[in-house]
Design a protein around this motif. Structure first.
Motif, PDB file in Angstrom:
ATOM      1  N   SER A   1       0.827  -1.208   0.000  1.00 44.64           N
ATOM      2  CA  SER A   1       0.000   0.000   0.000  1.00 44.64           C
ATOM      3  C   SER A   1       0.863   1.262   0.000  1.00 44.64           C
ATOM      4  O   SER A   1       0.607   2.218  -0.741  1.00 44.64           O
ATOM      5  N   LYS A   2       1.875   1.244   0.823  1.00 48.30           N
ATOM      6  CA  LYS A   2       2.774   2.393   0.927  1.00 48.30           C
ATOM      7  C   LYS A   2       3.562   2.597  -0.363  1.00 48.30           C
ATOM      8  O   LYS A   2       3.718   3.734  -0.838  1.00 48.30           O
ATOM      9  N   LYS A   3       4.037   1.504  -0.951  1.00 52.32           N
ATOM     10  CA  LYS A   3       4.869   1.594  -2.149  1.00 52.32           C
ATOM     11  C   LYS A   3       4.095   2.068  -3.381  1.00 52.32           C
ATOM     12  O   LYS A   3       4.658   2.733  -4.258  1.00 52.32           O
ATOM     13  N   VAL A   4       2.807   1.722  -3.472  1.00 54.20           N
ATOM     14  CA  VAL A   4       2.016   2.120  -4.649  1.00 54.20           C
ATOM     15  C   VAL A   4       1.186   3.367  -4.376  1.00 54.20           C
ATOM     16  O   VAL A   4       0.378   3.782  -5.211  1.00 54.20           O
ATOM     17  N   ASN A   5       1.378   3.945  -3.191  1.00 60.23           N
ATOM     18  CA  ASN A   5       0.653   5.163  -2.816  1.00 60.23           C
ATOM     19  C   ASN A   5      -0.864   4.958  -2.875  1.00 60.23           C
ATOM     20  O   ASN A   5      -1.605   5.761  -3.460  1.00 60.23           O
ATOM     21  N   ALA A   6      -1.314   3.867  -2.285  1.00 62.51           N
ATOM     22  CA  ALA A   6      -2.746   3.550  -2.267  1.00 62.51           C
ATOM     23  C   ALA A   6      -3.505   4.546  -1.394  1.00 62.51           C
ATOM     24  O   ALA A   6      -2.953   5.082  -0.425  1.00 62.51           O
ATOM     25  N   CYS A   7      -4.756   4.764  -1.731  1.00 61.25           N
ATOM     26  CA  CYS A   7      -5.557   5.696  -0.921  1.00 61.25           C
ATOM     27  C   CYS A   7      -6.079   5.016   0.338  1.00 61.25           C
ATOM     28  O   CYS A   7      -6.432   5.684   1.313  1.00 61.25           O
ATOM     29  N   TYR A   8      -6.115   3.662   0.315  1.00 57.54           N
ATOM     30  CA  TYR A   8      -6.614   2.947   1.497  1.00 57.54           C
ATOM     31  C   TYR A   8      -6.097   1.508   1.481  1.00 57.54           C
ATOM     32  O   TYR A   8      -6.015   0.868   0.432  1.00 57.54           O
ATOM     33  N   CYS A   9      -5.738   1.038   2.674  1.00 59.25           N
ATOM     34  CA  CYS A   9      -5.327  -0.360   2.838  1.00 59.25           C
ATOM     35  C   CYS A   9      -6.343  -1.038   3.751  1.00 59.25           C
ATOM     36  O   CYS A   9      -6.451  -0.694   4.934  1.00 59.25           O
ATOM     37  N   TYR A  10      -7.070  -1.980   3.194  1.00 58.71           N
ATOM     38  CA  TYR A  10      -8.157  -2.637   3.934  1.00 58.71           C
ATOM     39  C   TYR A  10      -7.605  -3.882   4.630  1.00 58.71           C
ATOM     40  O   TYR A  10      -7.234  -4.866   4.007  1.00 58.71           O
ATOM     41  N   THR A  11      -7.564  -3.830   5.976  1.00 57.97           N
ATOM     42  CA  THR A  11      -7.082  -4.950   6.780  1.00 57.97           C
ATOM     43  C   THR A  11      -8.198  -5.401   7.720  1.00 57.97           C
ATOM     44  O   THR A  11      -9.333  -4.933   7.617  1.00 57.97           O
ATOM     45  N   SER A  12      -7.878  -6.277   8.642  1.00 62.65           N
ATOM     46  CA  SER A  12      -8.890  -6.826   9.553  1.00 62.65           C
ATOM     47  C   SER A  12      -9.520  -5.765  10.459  1.00 62.65           C
ATOM     48  O   SER A  12     -10.614  -5.948  10.985  1.00 62.65           O
ATOM     49  N   SER A  13      -8.833  -4.646  10.657  1.00 62.01           N
ATOM     50  CA  SER A  13      -9.354  -3.588  11.528  1.00 62.01           C
ATOM     51  C   SER A  13     -10.123  -2.511  10.756  1.00 62.01           C
ATOM     52  O   SER A  13     -10.591  -1.530  11.340  1.00 62.01           O
ATOM     53  N   SER A  14     -10.261  -2.691   9.452  1.00 62.81           N
ATOM     54  CA  SER A  14     -10.911  -1.685   8.604  1.00 62.81           C
ATOM     55  C   SER A  14     -12.429  -1.824   8.595  1.00 62.81           C
ATOM     56  O   SER A  14     -12.982  -2.873   8.949  1.00 62.81           O
TER      57      SER A  14
END
Length: 300
Positions: free
Chosen positions: A178-191
């Motif tokens: 997510s950080k490397k591709v400059n994503a607007c959001y990273c959806y994980t288990s806490s999202s």
């Protein structure tokens, strides 16, 4: 000393480099390689592969002696066969390269008085006793490469895309990709879906092709796609599962370097007569150390 080496469970790029260095550093001992991990020991499937052949594969993903997940090992009969063949081949030490399931198998063998050394090799980087596992760097870079290539098409059509990456139940790959591709959001288990929607709407004000990274095993990618499509209405939402491309190709320089480090520390343990340990990488100290299997028991 007779030393057996296996790859067990999932594969990770860098395992061949680790295998080559193990065989090279321990060449004064008799090295016995088994195909297909624990199942290979059960079937007594000894690999007749020389060092030159392993060297030719050292930078490639996968592992030349192959890997597998063995359900038979979990049975009493299968476990006894494994012990029998280790004794039959007069194995003094078993080196296992693998992930969480393989670590549990290692502990089970250790309880049966089999001397073991465990090397963390899993793209998920979820071995809690080590800050790094062989294959993790390559999995991240492969995912980034996949996303950057696909996203050129998304940009051309002003599409929003959800990219699902591997990681089982560990968010490390998702967060780093997510950080490397400059994503607007990273959806994980806490999202939450509402947090995602808020982030995408904000990104759409400045960017017509927001990138969303989804950690596998958190929510269904198609449901997430449908949710965004319904809420955003005029935005074309696509989805793509990165999948097994994360495991393949050639190992990154970091994975090759880490593989050599794990092998070197393993060889040091053998030289010093140490066994029943997990080879661990300490991120803060930037070095490799040994964690006693006795300390790990009950924590897996």
């Amino acid at each position: 000393m007779n030393i057996a080496i296996i790859g067990s469970g999932g594969d990770g790029a860098g395992m061949n480099e680790c295998l080559f260095n193990l065989c090279n550093l321990l060449k004064k001992h008799k090295i016995i390689l088994f195909y297909h991990g624990l199942q290979g020991i059960i079937d007594n499937e000894i690999a007749n592969i020389d060092l030159k052949t392993i060297k030719s594969e050292r930078k490639k993903g996968g592992i030349i002696i192959k890997s597998s997940r063995s359900s038979e090992f979990l049975t009493e009969n299968g476990f006894n066969k494994c012990i029998k063949n280790l004794n039959k081949n007069k194995i003094d030490l078993l080196i296992i390269m693998g992930g969480n399931g393989s670590l549990k198998a290692c502990l089970k063998l250790n309880n049966a008085n089999v001397k073991c050394i465990f090397i963390p090799t899993t793209i998920d980087n979820d071995i809690k006793f080590s800050n790094y596992s062989i294959g993790h760097s390559t999995a991240i870079e492969n995912a980034v490469d996949f996303i950057e290539k696909v996203n050129t098409s998304m940009i051309a059509f002003d599409r929003t895309c959800i990219y699902e990456v591997m990681g089982r139940h560990c968010p490390d790959i998702a967060l780093k990709v997510s950080k490397k591709v400059n994503a607007c959001y990273c959806y994980t288990s806490s999202s939450t879906k509402q947090d995602l929607l808020k982030a995408v709407k904000k990104e759409l004000k400045n960017n017509n092709a927001p990138i969303i990274i989804l950690q596998e095993n958190t929510t269904d990618i198609n449901e997430l796609k449908s949710f965004l499509s319904l809420k955003l209405k005029t935005v074309d939402v696509k989805s793509a599962v990165v999948g097994y491309v994360q495991r393949g190709g050639f190992a990154t320089k970091e994975d090759l370097q880490m593989a050599r480090g794990f092998a070197k520390k393993t060889a040091y343990c053998v030289k010093k007569g140490l066994s029943n340990v997990l080879i661990s990488y300490d991120e803060k100290l930037k070095n490799f150390k040994c964690v006693s299997l006795e300390e790990i028991k009950g924590l897996c």
